[in-house]
Write an enzyme that holds these catalytic residues in place. Structure first.
Site, PDB file in Angstrom:
ATOM      1  N   GLY A 110       0.751  -1.249   0.000  1.00 32.27           N
ATOM      2  CA  GLY A 110       0.000   0.000   0.000  1.00 32.27           C
ATOM      3  C   GLY A 110       0.774   1.287   0.000  1.00 32.27           C
ATOM      4  O   GLY A 110       0.183   2.363  -0.133  1.00 32.27           O
ATOM      5  N   GLU A 116       3.842  -6.543   1.599  1.00 36.50           N
ATOM      6  CA  GLU A 116       3.380  -6.936   0.254  1.00 36.50           C
ATOM      7  C   GLU A 116       3.302  -5.716  -0.656  1.00 36.50           C
ATOM      8  O   GLU A 116       2.219  -5.370  -1.140  1.00 36.50           O
ATOM      9  CB  GLU A 116       1.967  -7.538   0.342  1.00 36.50           C
ATOM     10  N   PRO A 117       4.393  -5.046  -0.922  1.00 31.03           N
ATOM     11  CA  PRO A 117       4.313  -3.845  -1.763  1.00 31.03           C
ATOM     12  C   PRO A 117       4.151  -4.179  -3.241  1.00 31.03           C
ATOM     13  O   PRO A 117       4.691  -5.169  -3.732  1.00 31.03           O
ATOM     14  CB  PRO A 117       5.663  -3.154  -1.515  1.00 31.03           C
ATOM     15  N   GLY A 118       3.401  -3.389  -3.935  1.00 27.93           N
ATOM     16  CA  GLY A 118       3.252  -3.538  -5.377  1.00 27.93           C
ATOM     17  C   GLY A 118       3.659  -2.241  -6.068  1.00 27.93           C
ATOM     18  O   GLY A 118       4.741  -2.121  -6.659  1.00 27.93           O
ATOM     19  N   ARG A 119       2.780  -1.251  -5.922  1.00 28.09           N
ATOM     20  CA  ARG A 119       2.981   0.030  -6.602  1.00 28.09           C
ATOM     21  C   ARG A 119       4.362   0.641  -6.347  1.00 28.09           C
ATOM     22  O   ARG A 119       5.020   1.110  -7.274  1.00 28.09           O
ATOM     23  CB  ARG A 119       1.916   1.020  -6.112  1.00 28.09           C
ATOM     24  N   CYS A 159     -14.071   5.118 -27.894  1.00 28.49           N
ATOM     25  CA  CYS A 159     -15.364   5.812 -27.982  1.00 28.49           C
ATOM     26  C   CYS A 159     -16.047   5.963 -26.636  1.00 28.49           C
ATOM     27  O   CYS A 159     -17.065   5.331 -26.360  1.00 28.49           O
ATOM     28  CB  CYS A 159     -16.262   5.068 -28.962  1.00 28.49           C
ATOM     29  N   GLU A 160     -15.465   6.767 -25.785  1.00 27.48           N
ATOM     30  CA  GLU A 160     -16.015   7.065 -24.462  1.00 27.48           C
ATOM     31  C   GLU A 160     -15.493   8.427 -24.053  1.00 27.48           C
ATOM     32  O   GLU A 160     -14.311   8.701 -24.225  1.00 27.48           O
ATOM     33  CB  GLU A 160     -15.468   6.076 -23.413  1.00 27.48           C
ATOM     34  N   TYR A 205      -0.151  -0.950 -12.087  1.00 29.99           N
ATOM     35  CA  TYR A 205      -1.569  -0.859 -12.433  1.00 29.99           C
ATOM     36  C   TYR A 205      -1.787  -0.148 -13.772  1.00 29.99           C
ATOM     37  O   TYR A 205      -2.807   0.503 -13.986  1.00 29.99           O
ATOM     38  CB  TYR A 205      -2.361  -0.181 -11.293  1.00 29.99           C
TER      39      TYR A 205
HETATM   40  N1  LLP Z   1      -1.634  -6.819  -0.763  1.00 27.97           N
HETATM   41  C1  LLP Z   1      -2.974  -6.855  -0.940  1.00 27.97           C
HETATM   42  C2  LLP Z   1      -3.759  -7.856  -0.203  1.00 27.97           C
HETATM   43  C3  LLP Z   1      -3.602  -5.951  -1.825  1.00 27.97           C
HETATM   44  O1  LLP Z   1      -4.910  -5.980  -1.964  1.00 27.97           O
HETATM   45  C4  LLP Z   1      -2.818  -5.013  -2.533  1.00 27.97           C
HETATM   46  C5  LLP Z   1      -3.429  -4.076  -3.476  1.00 27.97           C
HETATM   47  C6  LLP Z   1      -1.419  -5.029  -2.330  1.00 27.97           C
HETATM   48  C7  LLP Z   1      -0.864  -5.941  -1.439  1.00 27.97           C
HETATM   49  C8  LLP Z   1      -0.499  -4.080  -3.042  1.00 27.97           C
HETATM   50  O2  LLP Z   1      -0.755  -2.754  -2.731  1.00 27.97           O
HETATM   51  P1  LLP Z   1       0.196  -1.594  -3.321  1.00 27.97           P
HETATM   52  O3  LLP Z   1       1.519  -1.700  -2.597  1.00 27.97           O
HETATM   53  O4  LLP Z   1       0.339  -1.780  -4.772  1.00 27.97           O
HETATM   54  O5  LLP Z   1      -0.540  -0.366  -2.978  1.00 27.97           O
HETATM   55  N2  LLP Z   1      -5.539  -0.429  -9.130  1.00 27.97           N
HETATM   56  C9  LLP Z   1      -5.381   0.506  -8.048  1.00 27.97           C
HETATM   57  C10 LLP Z   1      -4.684  -0.115  -6.845  1.00 27.97           C
HETATM   58  C11 LLP Z   1      -5.405  -1.327  -6.290  1.00 27.97           C
HETATM   59  C12 LLP Z   1      -4.680  -1.966  -5.114  1.00 27.97           C
HETATM   60  C13 LLP Z   1      -5.367  -3.200  -4.653  1.00 27.97           C
HETATM   61  N3  LLP Z   1      -4.679  -3.962  -3.653  1.00 27.97           N
HETATM   62  C14 LLP Z   1      -4.646   1.725  -8.573  1.00 27.97           C
HETATM   63  O6  LLP Z   1      -4.297   1.765  -9.738  1.00 27.97           O
HETATM   64  O7  LLP Z   1      -4.447   2.682  -7.836  1.00 27.97           O
END
Ligand code: LLP
Length: 423
Positions: free
Chosen positions: A245, A282-285, A351-352, A379
């Site tokens: 997050g 659990e970082p993603g972004r 087309c939106e 994302y």
């Molecule tokens: N762990 C769990 C259980 C999650 O649900 C998520 C993201 C993450 C880890 C990773 O979170 P991050 O570090 O990436 O913030 N599509 C949206 C973001 C949706 C995130 C959903 N869950 C956007 O483009 O902002």
């Protein structure tokens, strides 16, 4: 190479925007547009920010691959020792195909199917992050059928406001995610008594694009209260997973560095006497977001009555965040100015009216010019669709002066390859 400021990743050199040593214009010429471009160095630097802050501890970073599940991205992270947070059988297959260690995979999500649970059990993953009693029972049933014990963690909903966009808030009572805080202990008792489940940890996830440390620390304290209560009852946990997050700077946000977040979490964990447990995030972004840009070409300029539009060859199907969250994405010109500056909405051919990528940007551009939508590594491609029968973009990774195509541009034939006509 270090990446402390956003300017570093996609930077101008003699007026030409570069990714590492490569001019983006040369990538467009070789591979066409729209194309997602990622910097390997920026990706690794972001991962190492977490890994180094956790060095010397029992710890695991589980990259949330929903942010960007390209096999090459996953493989680079797996080689660094990263684990993975998955939310589907498809993501499990990707983790394994990319060389990920199943013993470092956690399975999140509110609706895991029996087939997905079975595949994950057979792969011997680290943990099923349970989100309800019904799911606990399903996992138990599948484990019993396979004569296995499923390792489980309960995703508790700490009811902490992360102060982010409502669509990406996940840890409030009103969200569908996690087990209600008050019900969590009961779920653990149920799991601990089951011959088919092994309690291994606890987890939470409060939201995404969080720009402060405070909500994490609040959630950590709520989690640690549960850990204490569980130990009191004789249920000992192996790991504590604080979720993902952490936000990135899209515009003028000032999110904490991963190091600062980890430092704050470790301080809480130590202060409360749980420093011997495996600490997980659990970082993603924040791992891949800043490392990527969407490279697109201006098709034409259209001067409307109240607005000017730059119509580009990327669209909402390629990058959905603006349409879905009204997200502000940074737009940079790739080469020196070719015209006088004007104010444009950057829109795609779909087309939106919701098909926009950026609004009210002052740009000195002409038809044929290239634009880079930066900070789009997370994302972006992972949420791309084929709306309007548009093939999804190519993806390339830049490593120094070398460009690797890590996903070919999707062809139209591939889009309807699985379709068939009636006799
Ligand atoms: N762990 C769990 C259980 C999650 O649900 C998520 C993201 C993450 C880890 C990773 O979170 P991050 O570090 O990436 O913030 N599509 C949206 C973001 C949706 C995130 C959903 N869950 C956007 O483009 O902002």
């Amino acid at each position: 190479m270090s990446f402390n400021s956003r300017a570093d990743v996609f930077h101008a050199r003699h007026g030409d925007l570069h990714c590492e040593e490569v001019a983006l214009a040369s990538i467009a010429a070789r591979f066409g547009t729209p194309t997602y471009v990622y910097s390997k160095a920026a990706l690794l630097a972001a991962y190492r920010g977490y890994a180094q802050a956790l060095q010397g501890r029992r710890a695991l970073v589980c990259y949330a691959m929903k942010a960007n599940p390209n096999l090459a991205v996953l493989n680079l992270l797996a080689r660094e020792g990263s684990g993975f947070d998955i939310v589907s059988g498809g993501e499990l297959a990707r983790a394994l195909a990319a060389g990920g260690d199943p013993a470092k995979v956690v399975f999140s999500g509110v609706g895991k199917s029996e087939a997905e649970i079975e595949a994950a059990l057979k792969a011997d993953i680290l943990s099923f992050n349970l989100e309800s009693i019904a799911e606990l029972e399903t996992v138990e049933r599948v484990a019993a059928r396979l004569r296995k014990r499923a390792p489980v963690s309960v995703r508790t909903n700490p009811d902490v406001d992360p102060k982010t966009h409502p669509y990406i808030t996940t840890g409030l009572k009103s969200n569908k995610f996690g087990v209600a805080y008050a019900d969590t202990l009961a779920l653990y008792r149920r799991a601990a008594a089951s011959p088919h489940l092994t309690v291994v940890g606890i987890d939470c996830h409060i939201g995404s694009q969080i720009t402060e440390v405070r909500p994490y620390v609040d959630a950590a304290d709520r989690l640690l209260d549960l850990v204490d209560a569980l130990e009191h009852e004789g249920v000992h946990l192996h790991h504590i997973d604080f979720g993902g997050g952490l936000g990135i700077a899209y515009r003028d946000e000032t999110p904490p560095a991963p190091e600062a977040l980890i430092r704050a979490l470790l301080a809480r964990v130590d202060a409360r006497g749980h420093g011997n447990k495996t600490i997980m995030v659990e970082p993603g972004r924040s791992i891949i977001g800043r490392a990527g840009a969407l490279l697109t070409r201006v098709l034409l300029l259209k001067h409307g009555e109240t607005k000017n539009f730059a119509i580009v060859d990327a669209a909402m199907n390629d990058l959905m965040r603006p349409a879905l969250y009204q997200a502000w994405m940074n737009v940079k010109t790739v080469q020196p100015a070719t015209a006088a500056e004007a104010r444009y909405d950057i829109v795609g051919p779909v087309c939106e009216s919701g098909d926009w990528l950026a609004r009210d940007r002052d740009l000195a551009i002409s038809p044929g010019d290239l634009l880079a939508i930066t900070d789009a590594g997370a994302y972006g491609m992972s949420m791309a669709s084929n709306y309007n029968t548009r093939g999804r973009p190519a993806e390339v990774i830049v490593d120094g002066s070398t460009v690797y195509v890590v996903r070919r541009r999707e062809t139209v034939e591939a889009l309807f390859a699985g379709e068939s006509l009636l006799p």
